[in-house]
Design a protein around this motif. Sequence first.
Motif, PDB file in Angstrom:
ATOM      1  N   ASP A   1      27.689  51.218  64.271  1.00 29.43           N
ATOM      2  CA  ASP A   1      29.142  51.445  64.213  1.00 29.43           C
ATOM      3  C   ASP A   1      29.821  50.447  63.277  1.00 29.43           C
ATOM      4  O   ASP A   1      30.813  50.776  62.627  1.00 29.43           O
ATOM      5  N   HIS A   2      29.294  49.206  63.251  1.00 27.89           N
ATOM      6  CA  HIS A   2      29.871  48.167  62.413  1.00 27.89           C
ATOM      7  C   HIS A   2      28.766  47.317  61.794  1.00 27.89           C
ATOM      8  O   HIS A   2      27.722  47.090  62.429  1.00 27.89           O
ATOM      9  N   VAL A   3      29.016  46.836  60.585  1.00 31.79           N
ATOM     10  CA  VAL A   3      28.105  45.916  59.902  1.00 31.79           C
ATOM     11  C   VAL A   3      28.880  44.655  59.544  1.00 31.79           C
ATOM     12  O   VAL A   3      29.969  44.726  58.965  1.00 31.79           O
ATOM     13  N   VAL A   4      28.337  43.505  59.931  1.00 27.95           N
ATOM     14  CA  VAL A   4      28.951  42.216  59.616  1.00 27.95           C
ATOM     15  C   VAL A   4      28.046  41.490  58.628  1.00 27.95           C
ATOM     16  O   VAL A   4      26.874  41.241  58.923  1.00 27.95           O
ATOM     17  N   VAL A   5      28.595  41.161  57.453  1.00 24.47           N
ATOM     18  CA  VAL A   5      27.814  40.531  56.386  1.00 24.47           C
ATOM     19  C   VAL A   5      28.075  39.032  56.358  1.00 24.47           C
ATOM     20  O   VAL A   5      29.220  38.594  56.269  1.00 24.47           O
ATOM     21  N   ASN A   6      26.994  38.254  56.429  1.00 29.75           N
ATOM     22  CA  ASN A   6      27.091  36.797  56.349  1.00 29.75           C
ATOM     23  C   ASN A   6      26.145  36.291  55.260  1.00 29.75           C
ATOM     24  O   ASN A   6      25.111  35.676  55.544  1.00 29.75           O
ATOM     25  N   TYR A   7      26.493  36.557  54.016  1.00 32.22           N
ATOM     26  CA  TYR A   7      25.692  36.123  52.877  1.00 32.22           C
ATOM     27  C   TYR A   7      26.270  34.871  52.214  1.00 32.22           C
ATOM     28  O   TYR A   7      25.908  34.528  51.095  1.00 32.22           O
ATOM     29  N   GLY A   8      27.182  34.213  52.897  1.00 33.24           N
ATOM     30  CA  GLY A   8      27.793  33.020  52.321  1.00 33.24           C
ATOM     31  C   GLY A   8      28.994  33.355  51.455  1.00 33.24           C
ATOM     32  O   GLY A   8      29.400  34.525  51.333  1.00 33.24           O
ATOM     33  N   ASN A   9      29.556  32.322  50.851  1.00 40.74           N
ATOM     34  CA  ASN A   9      30.768  32.488  50.042  1.00 40.74           C
ATOM     35  C   ASN A   9      30.547  32.058  48.603  1.00 40.74           C
ATOM     36  O   ASN A   9      29.751  31.156  48.319  1.00 40.74           O
ATOM     37  N   ILE A  10      31.253  32.701  47.713  1.00 41.75           N
ATOM     38  CA  ILE A  10      31.313  32.262  46.322  1.00 41.75           C
ATOM     39  C   ILE A  10      32.527  31.361  46.213  1.00 41.75           C
ATOM     40  O   ILE A  10      33.642  31.767  46.553  1.00 41.75           O
ATOM     41  N   THR A  11      32.315  30.135  45.802  1.00 35.43           N
ATOM     42  CA  THR A  11      33.390  29.153  45.826  1.00 35.43           C
ATOM     43  C   THR A  11      33.748  28.654  44.433  1.00 35.43           C
ATOM     44  O   THR A  11      32.938  28.712  43.508  1.00 35.43           O
ATOM     45  N   SER A  12      34.965  28.146  44.312  1.00 37.85           N
ATOM     46  CA  SER A  12      35.409  27.590  43.045  1.00 37.85           C
ATOM     47  C   SER A  12      36.477  26.533  43.297  1.00 37.85           C
ATOM     48  O   SER A  12      37.416  26.760  44.069  1.00 37.85           O
ATOM     49  N   LEU A  13      36.328  25.387  42.654  1.00 39.79           N
ATOM     50  CA  LEU A  13      37.340  24.336  42.754  1.00 39.79           C
ATOM     51  C   LEU A  13      38.487  24.571  41.786  1.00 39.79           C
ATOM     52  O   LEU A  13      39.496  23.878  41.839  1.00 39.79           O
ATOM     53  N   GLY A  14      38.351  25.548  40.909  1.00 39.85           N
ATOM     54  CA  GLY A  14      39.434  25.906  39.998  1.00 39.85           C
ATOM     55  C   GLY A  14      39.913  24.749  39.146  1.00 39.85           C
ATOM     56  O   GLY A  14      39.115  23.990  38.578  1.00 39.85           O
ATOM     57  N   PRO A  15      41.255  24.572  39.052  1.00 39.52           N
ATOM     58  CA  PRO A  15      41.824  23.541  38.180  1.00 39.52           C
ATOM     59  C   PRO A  15      41.433  22.112  38.542  1.00 39.52           C
ATOM     60  O   PRO A  15      41.553  21.212  37.712  1.00 39.52           O
ATOM     61  N   ILE A  16      40.963  21.879  39.764  1.00 40.59           N
ATOM     62  CA  ILE A  16      40.567  20.524  40.170  1.00 40.59           C
ATOM     63  C   ILE A  16      39.537  19.953  39.205  1.00 40.59           C
ATOM     64  O   ILE A  16      39.517  18.752  38.931  1.00 40.59           O
ATOM     65  N   LYS A  17      38.708  20.821  38.644  1.00 41.41           N
ATOM     66  CA  LYS A  17      37.677  20.372  37.709  1.00 41.41           C
ATOM     67  C   LYS A  17      38.266  19.815  36.417  1.00 41.41           C
ATOM     68  O   LYS A  17      37.565  19.143  35.664  1.00 41.41           O
ATOM     69  N   GLU A  18      39.527  20.118  36.163  1.00 41.81           N
ATOM     70  CA  GLU A  18      40.156  19.685  34.909  1.00 41.81           C
ATOM     71  C   GLU A  18      40.965  18.401  35.077  1.00 41.81           C
ATOM     72  O   GLU A  18      41.644  17.975  34.154  1.00 41.81           O
TER      73      GLU A  18
END
Length: 328
Positions: free
Chosen positions: A238-255
């Motif tokens: 009836d339901h599928v729960v996906v736990n494949y982790g997250n794609i992350t980004s620090l964005g402007p912090i890197k600059e």
Amino acid sequence: MEEREIFDITIIGGGPTGLFASFYGGMRKMKVKVLDSLPQLGGQLMELYPDKFIYDIGGFPKVLAKDLVDNLVEQAKYGDPEICLEETVASVEREDEHFVITTDKGTHYSKAILLTAGVGAFHPRKLAVDGAEQFEGKTLHYGVKDLTLFSDKKVVVLGGGDSAVDWAMMLENVASQVTLSHRREKMTAHEANIDTMMQSTVEVKKPFNVKELVGENGEIRELVLEDKEGNEERLEVDHVVVNYGNITSLGPIKEWGLEMEKNSVIVNSKMETNIPGIYAAGDIATYEGKVKLIAVGFGEAPTAINNAKSYLDPKSRVQPLHSTSVFK
């Protein structure tokens, strides 16, 4: 000329570490502001799994993520911080004796900055199956915000990490049937968690990849799994729960000119970055031997705040009074 309100410290990130740092800033009589890009405080705990139990917080054998956040928010109010939500920080620049923090909504001024932004902006790693998007938000989920949705339903959890195992165990007492499917033979969850799951009613299938989602009108009816030899297994669901982790980004912090290691900010034992006046704590901070746990962030937050206090006022003590003295 417009009068500027300059805060002692601005905490960028309203997750558990940032909230505890806000409380500690109040303990040190600092004028605190908290900035966060999300619409509510609590970070990933509230965004992805508010109804999930957390097991590694001292003094709590287990605590619901949302309850932990509620307590942290209440505690953070001690210093009467200014809270600014749904603001994404774009740039930070030094101007005289303070920093100018520019967001997508305005400008903020602060004598010191504490980065507690966790892993930065994040979005879940999606299930790479044709047509999966038609089920998203209906019967295909990348986070669970309401356990009652799965009451008496057949649920398949995809993943092999601690979050996947935790969700399978949480759903065991809610759903009519829970299956955990992992694409590899070896799981990355802690051994104790795996052992507990293996003794439960959760059915475990591995190694299987998801080949197809069968259904219509946003409702999944069958999950088609495939092993390495190409053998198929079809599960009613009836339901599928996906736990494949997250794609992350620090964005402007890197600059900003911060010294980085991969996607983390390097700090010393005082939680100082290479830029004087900017500190980091929690998952965004790294140093030799670093362990990324909420409990670790709770220890780093007061270290950062106390050293920031000393940075702003060299006459103040790094070691504060114990809370029993402050609240007596």
